[in-house]
Each structure stands twice: as structure tokens, then as C-alpha cells.
Design a protein around this motif. Structure first.
Motif, mmCIF file in Angstrom:
data_model
loop_
_atom_site.group_PDB
_atom_site.id
_atom_site.type_symbol
_atom_site.label_atom_id
_atom_site.label_comp_id
_atom_site.label_asym_id
_atom_site.label_seq_id
_atom_site.Cartn_x
_atom_site.Cartn_y
_atom_site.Cartn_z
ATOM 1 N N GLN A 587 0.832 -1.209 0.000
ATOM 2 C CA GLN A 587 0.000 0.000 0.000
ATOM 3 C C GLN A 587 0.863 1.254 0.000
ATOM 4 O O GLN A 587 0.522 2.254 -0.642
ATOM 5 N N ALA A 588 1.992 1.207 0.704
ATOM 6 C CA ALA A 588 2.911 2.350 0.684
ATOM 7 C C ALA A 588 3.440 2.587 -0.723
ATOM 8 O O ALA A 588 3.626 3.729 -1.156
ATOM 9 N N ALA A 589 3.683 1.490 -1.476
ATOM 10 C CA ALA A 589 4.153 1.632 -2.856
ATOM 11 C C ALA A 589 3.123 2.370 -3.700
ATOM 12 O O ALA A 589 3.465 3.234 -4.519
ATOM 13 N N VAL A 590 1.835 2.023 -3.497
ATOM 14 C CA VAL A 590 0.768 2.719 -4.226
ATOM 15 C C VAL A 590 0.741 4.197 -3.836
ATOM 16 O O VAL A 590 0.588 5.085 -4.681
ATOM 17 N N ALA A 591 0.895 4.467 -2.522
ATOM 18 C CA ALA A 591 0.892 5.863 -2.051
ATOM 19 C C ALA A 591 2.047 6.644 -2.670
ATOM 20 O O ALA A 591 1.894 7.798 -3.069
ATOM 21 N N ILE A 592 3.214 6.004 -2.753
ATOM 22 C CA ILE A 592 4.383 6.672 -3.323
ATOM 23 C C ILE A 592 4.148 6.977 -4.797
ATOM 24 O O ILE A 592 4.428 8.075 -5.290
ATOM 25 N N LYS A 593 3.609 5.989 -5.526
ATOM 26 C CA LYS A 593 3.352 6.197 -6.943
ATOM 27 C C LYS A 593 2.336 7.323 -7.140
ATOM 28 O O LYS A 593 2.513 8.212 -7.978
ATOM 29 N N ASN A 594 1.240 7.284 -6.341
ATOM 30 C CA ASN A 594 0.213 8.326 -6.464
ATOM 31 C C ASN A 594 0.782 9.695 -6.135
ATOM 32 O O ASN A 594 0.495 10.692 -6.810
ATOM 33 N N SER A 595 1.586 9.737 -5.070
ATOM 34 C CA SER A 595 2.122 11.035 -4.654
ATOM 35 C C SER A 595 3.078 11.587 -5.698
ATOM 36 O O SER A 595 3.117 12.789 -5.938
ATOM 37 N N ARG A 596 3.850 10.692 -6.332
ATOM 38 C CA ARG A 596 4.780 11.169 -7.350
ATOM 39 C C ARG A 596 4.029 11.690 -8.562
ATOM 40 O O ARG A 596 4.413 12.707 -9.152
ATOM 41 N N LEU A 597 2.950 10.983 -8.928
ATOM 42 C CA LEU A 597 2.133 11.477 -10.035
ATOM 43 C C LEU A 597 1.523 12.832 -9.688
ATOM 44 O O LEU A 597 1.525 13.774 -10.485
ATOM 45 N N TYR A 598 0.992 12.923 -8.453
ATOM 46 C CA TYR A 598 0.380 14.182 -8.012
ATOM 47 C C TYR A 598 1.428 15.278 -7.927
ATOM 48 O O TYR A 598 1.189 16.421 -8.339
ATOM 49 N N GLU A 599 2.619 14.919 -7.392
ATOM 50 C CA GLU A 599 3.668 15.921 -7.261
ATOM 51 C C GLU A 599 4.132 16.405 -8.626
ATOM 52 O O GLU A 599 4.372 17.602 -8.833
ATOM 53 N N ASN A 600 4.249 15.473 -9.585
ATOM 54 C CA ASN A 600 4.629 15.879 -10.939
ATOM 55 C C ASN A 600 3.594 16.827 -11.532
ATOM 56 O O ASN A 600 3.933 17.842 -12.155
ATOM 57 N N GLU A 601 2.292 16.485 -11.334
ATOM 58 C CA GLU A 601 1.233 17.349 -11.855
ATOM 59 C C GLU A 601 1.270 18.709 -11.167
ATOM 60 O O GLU A 601 1.129 19.747 -11.811
ATOM 61 N N ARG A 602 1.487 18.684 -9.835
ATOM 62 C CA ARG A 602 1.533 19.950 -9.094
ATOM 63 C C ARG A 602 2.720 20.790 -9.538
ATOM 64 O O ARG A 602 2.599 22.002 -9.750
ATOM 65 N N ARG A 603 3.864 20.132 -9.713
ATOM 66 C CA ARG A 603 5.045 20.869 -10.148
ATOM 67 C C ARG A 603 4.857 21.431 -11.550
ATOM 68 O O ARG A 603 5.284 22.554 -11.834
ATOM 69 N N GLU A 604 4.199 20.650 -12.414
ATOM 70 C CA GLU A 604 3.932 21.159 -13.757
ATOM 71 C C GLU A 604 3.039 22.384 -13.708
ATOM 72 O O GLU A 604 3.256 23.368 -14.422
ATOM 73 N N ARG A 605 2.018 22.330 -12.822
ATOM 74 C CA ARG A 605 1.095 23.462 -12.709
ATOM 75 C C ARG A 605 1.822 24.699 -12.179
ATOM 76 O O ARG A 605 1.681 25.800 -12.720
ATOM 77 N N ILE A 606 2.616 24.506 -11.105
ATOM 78 C CA ILE A 606 3.342 25.634 -10.520
ATOM 79 C C ILE A 606 4.372 26.160 -11.509
ATOM 80 O O ILE A 606 4.572 27.372 -11.652
ATOM 81 N N LEU A 607 5.029 25.227 -12.241
ATOM 82 C CA LEU A 607 6.016 25.650 -13.223
ATOM 83 C C LEU A 607 5.376 26.501 -14.305
ATOM 84 O O LEU A 607 5.909 27.545 -14.702
ATOM 85 N N ALA A 608 4.193 26.070 -14.793
ATOM 86 C CA ALA A 608 3.509 26.842 -15.830
ATOM 87 C C ALA A 608 3.136 28.234 -15.318
ATOM 88 O O ALA A 608 3.317 29.237 -16.015
ATOM 89 N N GLN A 609 2.610 28.296 -14.076
ATOM 90 C CA GLN A 609 2.235 29.586 -13.505
ATOM 91 C C GLN A 609 3.461 30.482 -13.341
ATOM 92 O O GLN A 609 3.426 31.679 -13.653
ATOM 93 N N THR A 610 4.562 29.882 -12.853
ATOM 94 C CA THR A 610 5.767 30.666 -12.616
ATOM 95 C C THR A 610 6.382 31.153 -13.915
ATOM 96 O O THR A 610 6.837 32.297 -14.020
ATOM 97 N N LEU A 611 6.399 30.279 -14.932
ATOM 98 C CA LEU A 611 6.924 30.701 -16.228
ATOM 99 C C LEU A 611 6.079 31.814 -16.826
ATOM 100 O O LEU A 611 6.596 32.713 -17.502
ATOM 101 N N ARG A 612 4.748 31.758 -16.576
ATOM 102 C CA ARG A 612 3.893 32.829 -17.075
ATOM 103 C C ARG A 612 4.236 34.156 -16.391
ATOM 104 O O ARG A 612 4.333 35.196 -17.034
ATOM 105 N N LYS A 613 4.453 34.097 -15.068
ATOM 106 C CA LYS A 613 4.841 35.315 -14.349
ATOM 107 C C LYS A 613 6.195 35.821 -14.857
ATOM 108 O O LYS A 613 6.405 37.025 -14.987
ATOM 109 N N THR A 614 7.110 34.890 -15.128
ATOM 110 C CA THR A 614 8.423 35.285 -15.621
ATOM 111 C C THR A 614 8.307 35.939 -16.989
ATOM 112 O O THR A 614 8.975 36.930 -17.287
ATOM 113 N N ALA A 615 7.443 35.375 -17.851
ATOM 114 C CA ALA A 615 7.235 35.967 -19.179
ATOM 115 C C ALA A 615 6.679 37.381 -19.054
ATOM 116 O O ALA A 615 7.052 38.284 -19.821
ATOM 117 N N GLU A 616 5.770 37.604 -18.093
ATOM 118 C CA GLU A 616 5.234 38.947 -17.868
ATOM 119 C C GLU A 616 6.341 39.902 -17.430
ATOM 120 O O GLU A 616 6.366 41.072 -17.836
#
Length: 1016
Positions: A587-616
Motif C-alpha cells: 500500500q505504501a508503494a501505491v501511495a508513493i506512486k500516487n504522490s509522485r504522479l500528483y507531485e509531478n502534476e503539481r510541479r507542472e502546474r506551478i512551473l507553468a504559472q511561474t513561467l507565465r509570471k516570468t514571461a510577464e
């Protein structure tokens, strides 16, 4: 150190970003539980779109492990989907990917020597290039994901990484489907246990008065539907037979004091039938001492009671039934003698039934008067009320065991029925254990589905482990690049050294024997006594541990971490507990996989927002250094760094343009250094690729930037490259080793591209401003030329009108001079008229020069001599009471290449202007100076007056044709001077302050570089 491809911008960068987003979207669909076939269908559509591949397929490995089935595809004929199969063989690329658990890129399938069989092909098409990735791994394969092109196509490493990421999400979907099916089986088995038709299990929350669980057996015993119990949590009390209700309620009152009950009573079914039941109720008190929960097992004992009643009604039948009862039964008469014992009783006593019958209880069983057993016999005999007790010995000389004894009053005495509870207790204990495990697993599964925070899920898992496997401390360790690090812990012991001391520790897995053994075998391990275990490394702060159980956390067939339980007692754990721990590790393996997927998605979202601010920020009007500062500040929102710096390359040197994380940045900003003083930076610039170093302290070439509060360990360096030119360098540091991974490097590259754009844009702005300045000068020059041309045309017309009368005047004065003697009274007047006419003719000639081309004859001349000639001429024309001339001419001036007549024309114009400026001032002066400028080898000539000066507004228009501040001026003198000096490759400027005077500064080249040359 890996050099990344420069193809990180443009379409490749967009495809890279699109691939990351697509993987995140597919991961979310998998977490939402999308049907596996639909998930595969979406995956192949995504891969075909991102890789621009005309053919893409997802193949599922069939149970026989011999064939792969085409479950989803792009480009294939519809009838092939769900039916087409391909053999699993290493001679094909698809089979090779599956069997050897590795992704494969093939540029030319026909020329590829490894594979003799082609990939699955549609009708009328043959594949040329192919890329495949396994779904799952060698120990747990699910299938293959592939993309193909009918023309030769060079798939790159980023395509392979993207395809493997999609395949990993599909593997998670397969695991989820199979885990769901396994959970259904476990749930079905648990329900079979809980819904035992012979017993009713139920649990009641006494705080909220709600029924938590009731087994289906209630419908048979109580005659009411299961849902009725859930609607009415007091139904188990209301169903008690009215005559037994008072006794029952009196017993139930003891539950509120935490006392468990086991009592017999009757219940009235909904159909009016009466049944005898045995109720065993376990209370649970809260921390406040109040009743929190009841867990009960109700058994139908109607048959047993009926047997007892039959015994009372017929002695013969009674004796027969008595002997045939499986439970131990015996009768004690009112004289306290053993009267009857059944066969079951005879089996457990070594004395023998015949020896006991007729004997007094106290004599056959010495010391029984002082036992709970005898008190129950006596109370039943005296009160006529049934009694119950538990005893290890119920007959003299009997085999010791745990018996639950029921004492029933009968007319002749008492009947004792004893049940051997050992097997039943073991079964009930196992049942309780299974129920607890099922509840814990259900709770953990709910956490996995409802909680996104990785650390919170791990805390829930550790808390649930404690409910089924007690320990003093529990830890979750994750392996990264061969190093196991404690990421979460729970401690339950306070008198030992703080177990949380393990949190900062790191273990090299290959150097810790028991960890290495688990990683190699993927099996749980128990160390019963760490003092006797050679595999145990008992250094502080883990010296307090005496026994431990450890299970591997696996993902995609690879051990990625451990769950470890520790105890201060030796022999505390067994292998069964370690096996149970493995369930939670999965079950911990599933949690790790889910968290990594979520973290990747979260990082992608934050990265997109930050790059947009940088472009501005890049689009703002801020300076280059301010923009670079904003870029590294925004970078800190997606990468945790301790310091960051941007260098701008200017004149082959590094200028520190922006800083963050330095205690005193003002002392460093603008600092100039050379790349050779920083070898690692120089290496990255030469390689033109990013660098990631886990610990720069291990690299002898590292040079630390001054002013940092701690030494740098992990480091990322990004050259800022535009059109094959290195414009700068982005440097990111952490005070902790191994702080950065490949994801951080990719993010840093993205922000490096932003910094490159900022520098490139600033450079373009400088070039644009320079171009605009050149354009403005050209425009001014063109206007001046146009005005001079107009002036020439005007001058030509005026000169021709004046020239004829002057010729007549000069000729007549010449004739008069010959006719008159020198002593004639009119002779002097004729001379004066002739001189004036000649001067006027000279002026006319100069005007004519404006209208026709006059060749520049460049020759070596003495600048000082040309100045002296001009001063002499102007001084001779000046009246005695005007300004005096002061000369400060350098003696060491080299000759220059120039047209002396043109140059003297310029000097005369400037000197006349200075003379006119001082007018009749008593202290008026004109200073003429010359000197050599050693820094550039040019000659500087200054003509300075102390006249009234020129306003700033007029100063800017001074060299425009026809502009003049004189009352009768033509406005042509200074524009002609500007043209002459420019033709000689020099410059002329005016400096003036109102009330202090004006200075004209002329710079002429010594080497004769006079620009465009020619004539004016």
C-alpha cells in the motif's frame, strides 16, 4: 555529467512540455479509476499526437504469456482492435521490449539485425521506424506500448522517456485493476466469515447510537432484515423475550462499567417464534471512561436448551441424549454427589466415570469448596437460577484445558454442561484478527483514494500498522540512487533514545547486509535478536533496537524502500507479522506512486504559472539586471535552492548581474571575473550543455562564490545560449548534497531559456537604439546637405548678379591707377576702391564655391601653420579695439593629410564667429589651442571666446544650414565648417554656457582617414 541536447527550444521544447502535460493528464485519469481499456485508448491517442506517429498501439499480455493482444490502436484496421495477436518472441522488437524489460528505438526495421520479425502491421503498410516500451516489468509484465512510422523517423531519447512514462501509467492501471479484483475476493471471504449462519456478529457505536455492522445471520436468528438493524441500533435489546427482559437489562447495565457479559436468554422473533440465545458482549470504553462501543456475538442455543428440556421430561430419553451430547455433561444431586457423567466427561478424566458416580464432590475433588466453580454450583442449587463460569479443571483428575461451564438447576440437583473453548477461542481470536486486518486495510485504502498528501498517507499507514502489528517504533525508508533515507516515523516509546534521531540518517543499501538481502530477494525479514545477528549494524542512534521486522516497498518490480518496525525486546516479531507488514508495504508503494504522479502534476502546474509570471516580467520595462533578478526569484518557487546567480557575458568576461540567497549581495553585484577562474563554469560553457553535480566538494575544480553563509554541495549550471552564442550563465546551489534530480535540471533549463531571452532582448534593444541613433544622424546629415544644396543655388544666382559690376569697378580702378600719379590727391581713394572691390569679388567667389564642385587635394600639411594663416587674415581685417587673439599651439604635432584651402576656410569661419561674439568687449579674447591626444593619436583644436555664450536650445541647431543668431548672418558658415571637418574624417562640437562664452572643439585624425573623401 550528462550533456543535454541543444534542441530544447522551439518545436522540440513545445513537444517536451506537451508530453509532460499529457502524462500528468493521463495519470489523473488513472487515479480517477478510468476503465483500463478506455485508459489504453486515450494513451495511444496521446502518444500518436505527441510523437506525430501514424501508428500506435497498446498490447496486453494474455494469461498464457505466449501472445500479446491488440487492445487499443491508432492507424490499425478496426477489425484488428481486440482480435489481432502477436507472438511473444525476442526476435521481434515488441517481444524483445517485453521479455528483456527495456524500451527500444529502431530507426531502420529492415536493416536491424536483432529482429527478424516485423512489428504488427496493418494491411498495405510496412513499418520503417519503431519505438516500444514495456508495460510493467519482467517480474510483473502487463504488455507493450509502441509507436511506428512508415518512413524512416529518428525518435530521440526524450520520445523514449515520454513513451515509458505513459507505459508506467498503464502499468499502474493494470495493477489497480488486479488489486481491485483481489480486494473483492478478500472482501467476499471476510463476508463469508462474518455472515456465519450459526452466529450473529454486530457492533454498536454507543456515542451516536448507530449500528456499525451486523452480519446477515441476523435475518435467520431474529427474523428481520439486516437493514432494520441498521435503522434501529437497539433492536438487539428490544427483541429480548418480555419475561427475560428485566434480567437482561440488569446484566446490560454492567457493560457501562466496562465488564464483558456472557448470558443466556430468550428472544421473540418477528414471526412470534421464541429462541434461546447465548450473548457474548465486549464493551469498549473511551478515554473519558464512558461506554464507546459494543461488539457482540449472539449464538442460537435453542437446540441445546431443547435438549435440556427433553432431559427433564423423560429420564430414559434424557439419559440417551445425555450420553450423546458432544459437550462434557454431568449431574450433581442435592446431596452433592456425582450422579451421572456422559461419555465426553469420561474422556477427560483419568479416574473414570464409574469411580466418580456416587462420590461426594468435596471428597472426590479436594479443595473445591474454595473455588468459583463450587460457588456457582451452590448458587444454582440454592436460587434455581442458571450460572456460568470458566475453569481449567471441571472434574477430578481431568485433563487441564479451558472450559466454559453452564450450570442449570434441575429437580434432582444441577446439570453442568462444559464446552472446550480452546479451539473456539483460537478461531474467534483468528476471526478478530482477520476482522481487524480487514478494517485496517479498508481504512488504508480509503486514505489512498481520498488523501493526496504523501506524508499524511504514510502517517495513516504507520498508524494502521500499529493496530495489527504492535511495536515501539515504525519507519518508512525510501531508496534514491542506492541510499535509503528515513522519510516518516512514528515512535511509541519514551524511555529510550529518541527514535526520531534516525530521520537525518542515510544508509548505503549495499553496505547494510540486511537491507541488501531484502533488496535482492524482495522478501520480508525478521531479526529476532540484533545482538546475535551479524547482519545488523547497531551503531548509535539505533543501538537501542533489539529486534525488528522489515518488509520491502516495491514498484514496477524494483525495491524502492522499506517499512521497518523496531522493538526494545528480543524476539518481539515473527515472520507472520513480517508477511502482514508486506501488505502495508504494497500500500505504501501505491501511495508513493500516487504522490509522485500528483507531485509531478503539481510541479507542472506551478512551473507553468511561474513561467507565465516570468514571461510577464520579461515584457515589462524593467532593466536587464532587474529582469534577471525576477527570474531567479521565480525559479525559487519551483526549485528549492539556497542561492542562485546569473552571469552576463560581456566582452568575453562574466559580469554578476543578479543574485539571490546571498547575505550581502550589493558587494557582489556587477563583479567582473573570467571563466578561467571558475573551471566548472568554463567547462559547462565550452560543452554548451547543463551540468548537475550531486556534491561539488568532491570536484577539485570547484571554486566557491564569496559571501555565502555555508559551503555549497549540490549544484546546477545552465549556459545561456542563443543562436550558438553563449550570452550568460545560470548557477544554482544548495547546502545539501544530492539535493537535485533530473526534474530539477529540466526546470532550471526552462528558466535558463527565459534568462537567455531577457539578455537577447536587451542586446537587441541596444542594437535598435544604436540603429535609431545612426538613422537620426543620417537624417540630420541629409537635411544639412539639402540645405547646402539650396544655399549653393541661391549663392550662384546672387554671385552672378554681383560679379559683373565688380568686374567693371576693378577694371576702371586699375585704369585710373595707371593714369594717376602716386602723389595725385585721388590716388589713395582709387586704391581703397580697388581693395574693397577685390574683397567683394573674393566673397562672390566663395559664394560660387557653394554652387559647384571643388576638388579636395589631400596633402601633408601643418595644422598649426593653417591656423596661423587664418588668425593672421582675420586679425588683419579686425579693428584695433576688438578682442585680442591668444595662441597656444603645441610644438609636437605630426602632419596630417588634408586640403589646406578648405581647412583654412573652416578656421576663418570659426574665428570670425568668435570675433563677432566678443564684439567690442574691453576684456574680450579669443584663444586658439592645439594638442595631440595620446590615447587615440588624434589632434584636438579648440577655438574659445569669452563672449555671451549660446543657449542650450540654439546649441542643438547650431550646425543646421540657414540657422544663425546674428542679426545679418546667412547661417551658412558653421554648416560649411561641419561639412569640411566631416570630409576630413573628423568631428566638430560646440560647448557653451550663457554668460561665460563658447568653445568649438575639432578632432582630426593624424593618419589621414578622412571618411568618404572626394569633393564638395
Amino acid at each position: 555529467m550528462k550533456k543535454l541536447s541543444n534542441r530544447t527550444t522551439g518545436s522540440l521544447y513545445d513537444r517536451f512540455r506537451a508530453g509532460h502535460k499529457a502524462v500528468a493528464d493521463l495519470g489523473r485519469l488513472e487515479l480517477q479509476g478510468v476503465d483500463l481499456i478506455d485508459l489504453m485508448r486515450r494513451a495511444v491517442e496521446m502518444v500518436a499526437n505527441i510523437l506525430n506517429a501514424p501508428f500506435c498501439e497498446a498490447l496486453e499480455l494474455l494469461p498464457d504469456d505466449r501472445y500479446l493482444l491488440l487492445q487499443a490502436g491508432i492507424g490499425w484496421d478496426k477489425e484488428m482492435i481486440g482480435t489481432a495477436r502477436i507472438d511473444v518472441t525476442e526476435t521481434s522488437q515488441i517481444g524483445h521490449s517485453l521479455l528483456f524489460d527495456e524500451p527500444v528505438i529502431t530507426f531502420d526495421l529492415e536493416g536491424e539485425g536483432r529482429f527478424t520479425e516485423t512489428v504488427l502491421s496493418p494491411k498495405n503498410a510496412r513499418m520503417a521506424s519503431s519505438i516500444t516500451a514495456p508495460i510493467g516489468n519482467r517480474s510483473n509484465p502487463f504488455g507493450v506500448l509502441g509507436a511506428h512510422a512508415v518512413e524512416h523517423y529518428a525518435f530521440i531519447y526524450e520520445d523514449l522517456s515520454f513513451l515509458q512514462s505513459v507505459a508506467n501509467i498503464l502499468a499502474a492501471g493494470f495493477e489497480r485493476q488486479r488489486s481491485s479484483e483481489a480486494l473483492k475476493v478478500v472482501t467476499w471471504r471476510m463476508r463469508n466469515v462474518l455472515d456465519n449462519p450459526d452466529r450473529v456478529f454486530f457492533s454498536v457505536d454507543m456515542v451516536s447510537n448507530t449500528m456499525l455492522h451486523v452480519s446477515l445471520a441476523c435475518e435467520d436468528l431474529y427474523g428481520v432484515p439486516q437493514q432494520t438493524f441498521f435503522r434501529n441500533s437497539k433492536l438487539w435489546r428490544e427483541a429480548v423475550y418480555p419475561d427475560d427482559r428485566a434480567m437482561h437489562e440488569a446484566q446490560v447495565a454492567q457493560l457501562y462499567m466496562g465488564k464483558a457479559l456472557s448470558l443466556q436468554h430468550r428472544i421473540l422473533r418477528s414471526d412470534g417464534d421464541i429462541r434461546w440465545v447465548q450473548s457474548k458482549i465486549e464493551p469498549t470504553l473511551g478515554a473519558d471512561g464512558k461506554l464507546k462501543r459494543l461488539d457482540a456475538v449472539v449464538s442460537d442455543i435453542t437446540k441445546r436448551i431443547q435438549v435440556e428440556q427433553a432431559l427433564r421430561s423423560s429420564e430414559q430419553d434424557y439419559q440417551q441424549l445425555f450420553d450423546n451430547i458432544n459437550e462434557v455433561c454431568f449431574i450433581i444431586d442435592r446431596e452433592w454427589r456425582y450422579k451421572h457423567l456422559n461419555r465426553a466427561a469420561s474422556k477427560i478424566t483419568r479416574i473414570g466415570v464409574d469411580s466418580l458416580v456416587g462420590q461426594y464432590v468435596a471428597i472426590a475433588f479436594p479443595g473445591i469448596e474454595d473455588t468459583e466453580q463450587y460457588q456457582a454450583y451452590k448458587q444454582a442449587m440454592e436460587t434455581g437460577q442458571p450460572q456460568q463460569f470458566t475453569s481449567s479443571h471441571i472434574l477430578p483428575g481431568g485433563t487441564p484445558d479451558i472450559f466454559e461451564v453452564f450450570v442449570y438447576p434441575i429437580p434432582t440437583g444441577i446439570l453442568c454442561v462444559a464446552q472446550d473453548t480452546a479451539d473456539r477461542d483460537r478461531a474467534e481470536a483468528a476471526e478478530r484478527e482477520r476482522r481487524a486486518l480487514a478494517e485496517v486495510l479498508r481504512d488504508t485504502a480509503e486514505a489512498l483514494n481520498s488523501i493526496l498528501d504523501f506524508e499524511e498517507v504514510l502517517d495513516r499507514i504507520l498508524a494502521n500498522i500499529r493496530r495489527v502489528v504492535p511495536s515501539e517504533a515504525a519507519y518508512v525508508l525510501l531508496i534514491e540512487e542506492g541510499i535509503a533515507r528515513v522519510v516518516r516515523s512514528r515512535e511509541y516509546v519514551l524511555d529510550q533514545r529518541a527514535a526520531s534521531d534516525l530521520l537525518p540518517l542515510r544508509f548505503q543499501v549495499v553496505e547494510v547486509p540486511f537491507m541488501r538481502r531484502i533488496a535482492e530477494t524482495s522478501q520480508p525479514l525478521v531479526i529476532s535478536n540484533t545482538d546475535e545477528e551479524p547482519d545488523w549494524a547497531g551503531d548509535a542512534p539505533i543501538a537501542w533496537i533489539r529486534s525488528c521486522a522489515c518488509a520491502p516497498i516495491q514498484s514496477e518490480g524494483k525495491v524502492i524502500g522499506f517499512i521497518l518496525l523496531a522493538s526494545v525486546a528480543s524476539g518481539f516479531f515473527d515472520i507472520a507479522q513480517a508477511d502482514r507488514l508486506k501488505i502495508f508495504a504494497d500500500q505504501a508503494a501505491v501511495a508513493i506512486k500516487n504522490s509522485r504522479l500528483y507531485e509531478n502534476e503539481r510541479r507542472e502546474r506551478i512551473l507553468a504559472q511561474t513561467l507565465r509570471k516570468t514571461a510577464e516580467a520579461l515584457a515589462s520595462s524593467a532593466s536587464l539586471d532587474e529582469k534577471l533578478g525576477l527570474i531567479i526569484v521565480h525559479l525559487g518557487e519551483v526549485i528549492r535552492y539556497d542561492w542562485a546567480a546569473v552571469f552576463a557575458i560581456e566582452a568575453e568576461q562574466l559580469r554578476l548581474a543578479a543574485l539571490n540567497g546571498f547575505p550581502d549581495p550589493n558587494n557582489l553585484l556587477g563583479r567582473i571575473s573570467h571563466a578561467s577562474s571558475m573551471p566548472i563554469v568554463r567547462e559547462a560553457i565550452i560543452m554548451e550543455g547543463p551540468l548537475l553535480i550531486p556534491d561539488v566538494r568532491e570536484d577539485a575544480q570547484w571554486v566557491e562564490l564569496p559571501g555565502l553563509s555555508s559551503p555549497t554541495h549540490a549544484w546546477i549550471g545552465i549556459p545561456l545560449i542563443a543562436k550558438d552564442d553563449v550570452l550568460g550563465f545560470l548557477s544554482i546551489g544548495s547546502y545539501h548534497r544530492d539535493a537535485y534530480g533530473t526534474n530539477d535540471l529540466e526546470v532550471a533549463v526552462a528558466f535558463g531559456n527565459q534568462a537567455t531571452l531577457a539578455i537577447e532582448k536587451a542586446s537587441m534593444m541596444v542594437q535598435l537604439q544604436s540603429s535609431l541613433s545612426d538613422l537620426h544622424e543620417a537624417k540630420v546629415h541629409l537635411e544639412r546637405t539639402a540645405r547646402l544644396s539650396a544655399a549653393g543655388e541661391v549663392a550662384a544666382g546672387v554671385a552672378h548678379q554681383i560679379n559683373n559690376p565688380l568686374t567693371a569697378v576693378i577694371a576702371q580702378t586699375h585704369l585710373l591707377q595707371k593714369k594717376l600719379s602716386a602723389d595725385h590727391p585721388g590716388y589713395k581713394s582709387v586704391v581703397v576702391i580697388q581693395d574693397a572691390a577685390l574683397r567683394a569679388a573674393n566673397v562672390v567667389q566663395r559664394l560660387l564655391n557653394l554652387s559647384r564642385t571643388q576638388a579636395y587635394e589631400m596633402q601633408s600639411i601643418d595644422v598649426n601653420l593653417s591656423l596661423k594663416n587664418s588668425i593672421s587674415l582675420v586679425n588683419a581685417q579686425s579693428e584695433l579695439d576688438v578682442a585680442r587673439f591668444v595662441s597656444e599651439l603645441a610644438d609636437d604635432l605630426p602632419p596630417i593629410q588634408a586640403s589646406q584651402p578648405h581647412l583654412e576656410d573652416a578656421w576663418i569661419n570659426l574665428l570670425i564667429n568668435a570675433r563677432d561674439a566678443v564684439g567690442r568687449m574691453k576684456d574680450g579674447s579669443i584663444k586658439v589651442s592645439s594638442k595631440l591626444l595620446p590615447q587615440n593619436g588624434m589632434i584636438e583644436i579648440r577655438i574659445q571666446d569669452n563672449g555671451p555664450g549660446i543657449s542650450q536650445e540654439n546649441l542643438e541647431r547650431l550646425f543646421n544650414p540657414f540657422f544663425t543668431t546674428k542679426l545679418h548672418g546667412t547661417g551658412l558658415g558653421l554648416s560649411i565648417c561641419h561639412e569640411i571637418i566631416t570630409r576630413h574624417g573628423g568631428t566638430i562640437e560646440a560647448e557653451s554656457k550663457v554668460g561665460e562664452g563658447t568653445t568649438f572643439v575639432v578632432i582630426l585624425p593624424v593618419d589621414g582617414d578622412w571618411g568618404i573623401g572626394g569633393s564638395v
